[in-house]
Design an enzyme around this catalytic site. Structure first.
Site, PDB file in Angstrom:
ATOM      1  N   ASP A  61       0.874  -1.182   0.000  1.00 46.55           N
ATOM      2  CA  ASP A  61       0.000   0.000   0.000  1.00 46.55           C
ATOM      3  C   ASP A  61       0.907   1.227   0.000  1.00 46.55           C
ATOM      4  O   ASP A  61       1.549   1.533   1.006  1.00 46.55           O
ATOM      5  CB  ASP A  61      -0.892  -0.016   1.246  1.00 46.55           C
ATOM      6  CG  ASP A  61      -1.796   1.213   1.322  1.00 46.55           C
ATOM      7  OD1 ASP A  61      -1.684   2.101   0.457  1.00 46.55           O
ATOM      8  OD2 ASP A  61      -2.612   1.275   2.257  1.00 46.55           O
ATOM      9  N   SER A 141       2.202  12.554 -15.430  1.00 48.57           N
ATOM     10  CA  SER A 141       1.027  12.619 -16.322  1.00 48.57           C
ATOM     11  C   SER A 141       1.151  13.854 -17.194  1.00 48.57           C
ATOM     12  O   SER A 141       1.650  14.897 -16.745  1.00 48.57           O
ATOM     13  CB  SER A 141      -0.256  12.727 -15.496  1.00 48.57           C
ATOM     14  OG  SER A 141      -1.349  13.031 -16.359  1.00 48.57           O
ATOM     15  N   TYR A 154      -4.963  16.554  -8.563  1.00 45.42           N
ATOM     16  CA  TYR A 154      -4.198  15.474  -9.212  1.00 45.42           C
ATOM     17  C   TYR A 154      -3.143  16.053 -10.176  1.00 45.42           C
ATOM     18  O   TYR A 154      -1.976  15.671 -10.112  1.00 45.42           O
ATOM     19  CB  TYR A 154      -5.170  14.551  -9.969  1.00 45.42           C
ATOM     20  CG  TYR A 154      -4.492  13.542 -10.862  1.00 45.42           C
ATOM     21  CD1 TYR A 154      -3.972  12.364 -10.341  1.00 45.42           C
ATOM     22  CD2 TYR A 154      -4.355  13.765 -12.239  1.00 45.42           C
ATOM     23  CE1 TYR A 154      -3.339  11.428 -11.172  1.00 45.42           C
ATOM     24  CE2 TYR A 154      -3.736  12.848 -13.061  1.00 45.42           C
ATOM     25  CZ  TYR A 154      -3.230  11.680 -12.524  1.00 45.42           C
ATOM     26  OH  TYR A 154      -2.593  10.771 -13.336  1.00 45.42           O
ATOM     27  N   LYS A 158       0.973  15.738  -9.956  1.00 43.39           N
ATOM     28  CA  LYS A 158       1.798  15.116 -11.005  1.00 43.39           C
ATOM     29  C   LYS A 158       2.881  16.102 -11.485  1.00 43.39           C
ATOM     30  O   LYS A 158       3.977  15.684 -11.859  1.00 43.39           O
ATOM     31  CB  LYS A 158       0.924  14.629 -12.156  1.00 43.39           C
ATOM     32  CG  LYS A 158       0.098  13.390 -11.811  1.00 43.39           C
ATOM     33  CD  LYS A 158       0.966  12.172 -11.478  1.00 43.39           C
ATOM     34  CE  LYS A 158       0.156  10.881 -11.444  1.00 43.39           C
ATOM     35  NZ  LYS A 158       0.962   9.706 -11.072  1.00 43.39           N
TER      36      LYS A 158
HETATM   37  N1  LIG Z   1      -4.543   5.846 -17.456  1.00 45.76           N
HETATM   38  C1  LIG Z   1      -4.341   7.129 -17.673  1.00 45.76           C
HETATM   39  O1  LIG Z   1      -5.066   7.775 -18.423  1.00 45.76           O
HETATM   40  C2  LIG Z   1      -3.156   7.820 -17.038  1.00 45.76           C
HETATM   41  C3  LIG Z   1      -2.644   8.970 -17.667  1.00 45.76           C
HETATM   42  C4  LIG Z   1      -1.549   9.605 -17.099  1.00 45.76           C
HETATM   43  C5  LIG Z   1      -0.971   9.097 -15.954  1.00 45.76           C
HETATM   44  N2  LIG Z   1      -1.489   7.974 -15.368  1.00 45.76           N
HETATM   45  C6  LIG Z   1      -0.803   7.463 -14.176  1.00 45.76           C
HETATM   46  O2  LIG Z   1      -0.337   6.156 -14.469  1.00 45.76           O
HETATM   47  C7  LIG Z   1      -0.186   5.428 -13.258  1.00 45.76           C
HETATM   48  C8  LIG Z   1      -0.797   4.055 -13.410  1.00 45.76           C
HETATM   49  O3  LIG Z   1      -2.172   4.204 -13.684  1.00 45.76           O
HETATM   50  P1  LIG Z   1      -3.000   3.159 -14.564  1.00 45.76           P
HETATM   51  O4  LIG Z   1      -3.583   3.939 -15.694  1.00 45.76           O
HETATM   52  O5  LIG Z   1      -2.207   1.948 -14.870  1.00 45.76           O
HETATM   53  O6  LIG Z   1      -4.185   2.871 -13.529  1.00 45.76           O
HETATM   54  P2  LIG Z   1      -4.773   1.487 -13.002  1.00 45.76           P
HETATM   55  O7  LIG Z   1      -5.928   1.883 -12.143  1.00 45.76           O
HETATM   56  O8  LIG Z   1      -5.001   0.547 -14.141  1.00 45.76           O
HETATM   57  O9  LIG Z   1      -3.616   0.880 -12.097  1.00 45.76           O
HETATM   58  C9  LIG Z   1      -3.305   1.379 -10.822  1.00 45.76           C
HETATM   59  C10 LIG Z   1      -2.851   0.227  -9.954  1.00 45.76           C
HETATM   60  O10 LIG Z   1      -2.469   0.772  -8.691  1.00 45.76           O
HETATM   61  C11 LIG Z   1      -2.989  -0.066  -7.685  1.00 45.76           C
HETATM   62  N3  LIG Z   1      -3.156   0.708  -6.455  1.00 45.76           N
HETATM   63  C12 LIG Z   1      -4.199   1.498  -6.096  1.00 45.76           C
HETATM   64  N4  LIG Z   1      -3.984   2.018  -4.889  1.00 45.76           N
HETATM   65  C13 LIG Z   1      -2.781   1.558  -4.473  1.00 45.76           C
HETATM   66  C14 LIG Z   1      -2.022   1.726  -3.292  1.00 45.76           C
HETATM   67  N5  LIG Z   1      -2.470   2.500  -2.283  1.00 45.76           N
HETATM   68  N6  LIG Z   1      -0.834   1.089  -3.185  1.00 45.76           N
HETATM   69  C15 LIG Z   1      -0.383   0.296  -4.203  1.00 45.76           C
HETATM   70  N7  LIG Z   1      -1.059   0.088  -5.335  1.00 45.76           N
HETATM   71  C16 LIG Z   1      -2.243   0.716  -5.467  1.00 45.76           C
HETATM   72  C17 LIG Z   1      -4.294  -0.595  -8.216  1.00 45.76           C
HETATM   73  O11 LIG Z   1      -4.675  -1.798  -7.547  1.00 45.76           O
HETATM   74  C18 LIG Z   1      -3.955  -0.806  -9.682  1.00 45.76           C
HETATM   75  O12 LIG Z   1      -3.468  -2.115  -9.912  1.00 45.76           O
HETATM   76  C19 LIG Z   1      -0.813   6.294 -12.168  1.00 45.76           C
HETATM   77  O13 LIG Z   1       0.223   6.964 -11.469  1.00 45.76           O
HETATM   78  C20 LIG Z   1      -1.649   7.293 -12.947  1.00 45.76           C
HETATM   79  O14 LIG Z   1      -1.816   8.494 -12.243  1.00 45.76           O
HETATM   80  C21 LIG Z   1      -2.558   7.321 -15.893  1.00 45.76           C
END
Ligand SMILES: NC(=O)c1ccc[n+]([C@@H]2O[C@H](COP(=O)([O-])OP(=O)(O)OC[C@H]3O[C@@H](n4cnc5c(N)ncnc54)[C@H](O)[C@@H]3O)[C@@H](O)[C@H]2O)c1
Length: 251
Positions: A61, A141, A154, A158
């Protein structure tokens, strides 16, 4: 190409069971790394690890400093060291527009998106210093540079991750390289959390894609490829780079 191999190297990916995280874990695994899939969701982490030749799934976590510390220690205990830390776990606003963002949500957003990156980097430092290729890749991001309404806290956190990337790159060079990626929207669990549905509604996707010169949202593999590159020996002279993976959205 040997420069993109990670044989004998250990990589820990936070949020490793999610969209970007699981693609990143598999990509490092395909290149010979020992992969630690660290996620709040242990069951999903185990599913990702099952497909990787040398992998360990752990429950971590990232909002809990002790859990981060314990996870990094179990990676080191299992594989004898840590070479690459990918600070990928993160999440969008739960409560929407600025006037509805509660102090409780702000604190949680700070913990999961920013503080986690600082604490995991601190916890990994002794091990990264002992590695020949000590390496951190943070996931920021494109919304740090090109914010959309409704995600002010958010987006600004970032931006903090990008600034932290440059600041730690300077502080930790030359032993440890620190870089980050800034993805544009991708249809992962993140979107479900941000929009309350599995898929982006067609009209919303159309308006988002209209602002992306390459004409599509990001694939998880686009992001994994950039992370693997930055952690690889091909990028051995690059540190403090915040690499946009955004199909041109930031132009
Ligand atoms: N998907 C998008 O559009 C996007 C765009 C820019 C940046 N991001 C960033 O990319 C990263 C990954 O996001 P994603 O798109 O793969 O999302 P996702 O929701 O598919 O994956 C996030 C993962 O983090 C895990 N998680 C949640 N809370 C947690 C905690 N407290 N401790 C450990 N793990 C935890 C979840 O179980 C999940 O497996 C994030 O930092 C997000 O901000 C995503």
């Amino acid at each position: 190409m040997t420069d993109l191999r990670f044989d004998g190297r250990t990589v820990l990916v936070t949020g490793g069971a999610g969209g970007f995280g699981s693609a990143t874990c598999r990509s490092f695994g395909d290149r010979g790394a020992n992969v630690v899939v660290a996620d709040l969701n242990l069951e999903k982490a185990q599913e990702v690890a099952a497909d990787i030749p040398s992998a360990l799934a752990i429950r971590m976590d990232v909002t809990d400093p002790e859990s981060i510390q314990a996870g990094i220690q179990s990676a080191v205990d299992s594989f004898g060291g840590l070479d690459v830390l990918v600070n990928n776990a993160g999440a969008p606003n739960r409560s929407g527009p600025l006037e509805e963002t509660s102090v409780k949500d702000m604190d949680w957003l700070y913990q999961i998106n920013y503080r986690s990156t600082v604490i995991a980097t601190q916890a990994a430092l002794p091990h990264l210093r002992a590695s020949e290729i000590g390496n951190v890749v943070n996931v920021a991001s494109i919304s740090a540079k090109r914010p959309r309404p409704g995600h002010a806290v958010y987006c600004s956190l970032k931006a903090g991750v990008e600034a932290l990337t440059r600041a730690t790159a300077v502080e930790l060079a030359p032993e440890i390289r620190v870089n980050s990626v800034s993805p544009v929207i991708a249809e992962t669990g993140f979107v479900k959390n941000a929009m309350g549905s599995d898929k982006i509604p067609d009209d919303v996707r159309a308006s988002m894609v209209a602002g992306i010169p390459m004409g599509r949202t990001a694939d998880t593999q686009d992001v994994a490829n950039a992370i693997v590159y930055l952690a690889s020996d091909l990028a051995s002279f690059q540190t403090g780079v915040c690499l946009d993976v955004d199909g041109g959205r930031s132009i």
